[in-house]
Scaffold this active site. Sequence first.
Site, PDB file in Angstrom:
ATOM      1  N   HIS A  94       0.860  -1.189   0.000  1.00 35.47           N
ATOM      2  CA  HIS A  94       0.000   0.000   0.000  1.00 35.47           C
ATOM      3  C   HIS A  94       0.892   1.234   0.000  1.00 35.47           C
ATOM      4  CE1 HIS A  94      -2.335   3.169   2.256  1.00 35.47           C
ATOM      5  NE2 HIS A  94      -3.199   2.863   1.317  1.00 35.47           N
ATOM      6  N   HIS A 106       1.405  11.041  -2.161  1.00 34.00           N
ATOM      7  CA  HIS A 106       0.198  10.869  -1.361  1.00 34.00           C
ATOM      8  C   HIS A 106      -0.489  12.232  -1.293  1.00 34.00           C
ATOM      9  CE1 HIS A 106      -1.768   9.121   2.521  1.00 34.00           C
ATOM     10  NE2 HIS A 106      -2.491   8.920   1.447  1.00 34.00           N
TER      11      HIS A 106
END
Length: 577
Positions: A124, A170
Amino acid sequence: MTTYTMFKFLSRKFQSNDKAPPPDVQSAFASFAGKNRPSMDASQILRFLIEFQGEKDATMADAERLIEILRRDRIHQSPTARPIISIDEFQEYLFSVGLNPPILSQVYDDMTCPLSHYYVYTGHNSYLTGNQLSSDSSSAPIRKSLESGVRVVELDMWPNSSKDNIDIVHGRTLTSPVKLVNCLNSIKENAFCASSYPVIITLEDHLTPDLQAKVAEMIMHTFGNTLFYPESERLEEYPSPHILKERILISTKPPEEDLESNNSKDKKKAEKNAIEKDKECSKDISDYKNDDDQYEDYFNGDDQNLLQNAAPEYKQIITITAGKPKSGLLSSLEVNPNTVRRLSLSELQLEKAAESYGTNIILFTQRNILRIYPKGTRFTSSNYNPFIGWMHGAQMVAFNMQGYGKSLWLMQGFFRSNGGCGYVKKPNFLLTGSEKIFNPKAKLPVKKKLTVKVFMGDGWKEDFSKTHFDNFSPPDFYTRVGIAGVPDDNKMQKTRVIDDDWIPVWNEEFIFYLRVPELALLRIEVHEHDISGKSDFGGQTCLRVAELRTGIRAVPLYDKKGVKYNNVRLLMRFLLE
């Protein structure tokens, strides 16, 4: 003899001699060598391998090769000497990780079934070097994860500051970006260094159509013929890992689906509600907005114009079509006999969904792929219990590979099995049947009894400094042994503490009754007892019970990050009946 100094003037001396073989080892040697005989020959070793160690396929050549290896370093060995080994050499063999490991480093699963039949080692936010809010993005963690056997790499794609290229970052956080091309090159260079089985790239897409087209071009240019994508728009069934060896696959939402999901006047409000529901773990799971990242999954722009200009070449390279619940989770779990797809749920969404729709999830994962990802509040890159996903058939239980801790130890141990190839075949009870579906919450009967004996440990003196555990004396080690699996199988026990000894000898036995041995992991941890109450870490490992080699085995231990120590190991015995 080891000397420790206290208060600069007082010395304490401790014995550090090698230990004699444990009584069980001596007994096994005597049983096969013959009473009062000082050596074993090849035929006796072969009997030991077959009858005691359970190695039914062992041959005389194996026994002779073992003797040859153990005799190789003998001094003044006569070339005509009879090929035999002493009890000390027998102990040397048993305590050798290279010669006598607890699991074999080979692929043993049938790899010719559809991808949906396998658990896949899944990362992830694979580009982050640390926490989820402010760490750097880099291609280095991608390389590291692929070297460790990870098969699913996740990249979050955003327009760069000038809107003419693609950053991996992110989004909506303080994390720094890395260029997409750097990440793709890292994947290309390291994809098959640890395993020849396929690498899947999951793309979180926050791009305009022109940048999507650029992504497609970059991916095709970078991977060339290594890239696999179907000729038809949708697959009726996923290919097998065997067919896809040394191929790279793309998994993401098709452009139309992504844009339709964002065609709302209240996108920001919906996003906020989704986060709140995730935190509160609302009982009405069907009302969840399922975002692969709750903080990022919305679009700024004119959706209608974007829909008209969607990039067809981008859609073409997608093999595993991803999606999310739009009209309720139950409808999203419906199985289409004519096509397959991927669905993503957060860890909390899965927990709530499993309460009401457990059998639906298992039926869905028989043909389709389910990806589970960490909840958005795991800012420190921590992880969660992977067994909730595994026992419902979820193939991609996505972990933060930089989030070191006990959850990651379970993940690392699970995927050391099947030769560390990154794919582990799911148990048959999760793959077949539509009438009697496996129910993880049911009270299940005991299937197997696992007996574990911890004899002794060694290697800390070579891998740690003399004062690592205690400034004034050798360490006081104890071992924790237990099972991680379905709830009724979970259990931990521990040995007594052995004071002031670098080579602790416990000789303690533990018994575990297993209801779902197919999913069970044997957990092993060594700690150094401290009178302050906080024990020091001395090593850990996790081993799939289904793959354990019975008999007396040398068990290597790993550090907190999952890196194997050079010398630290335990001598243990396993019996599964």
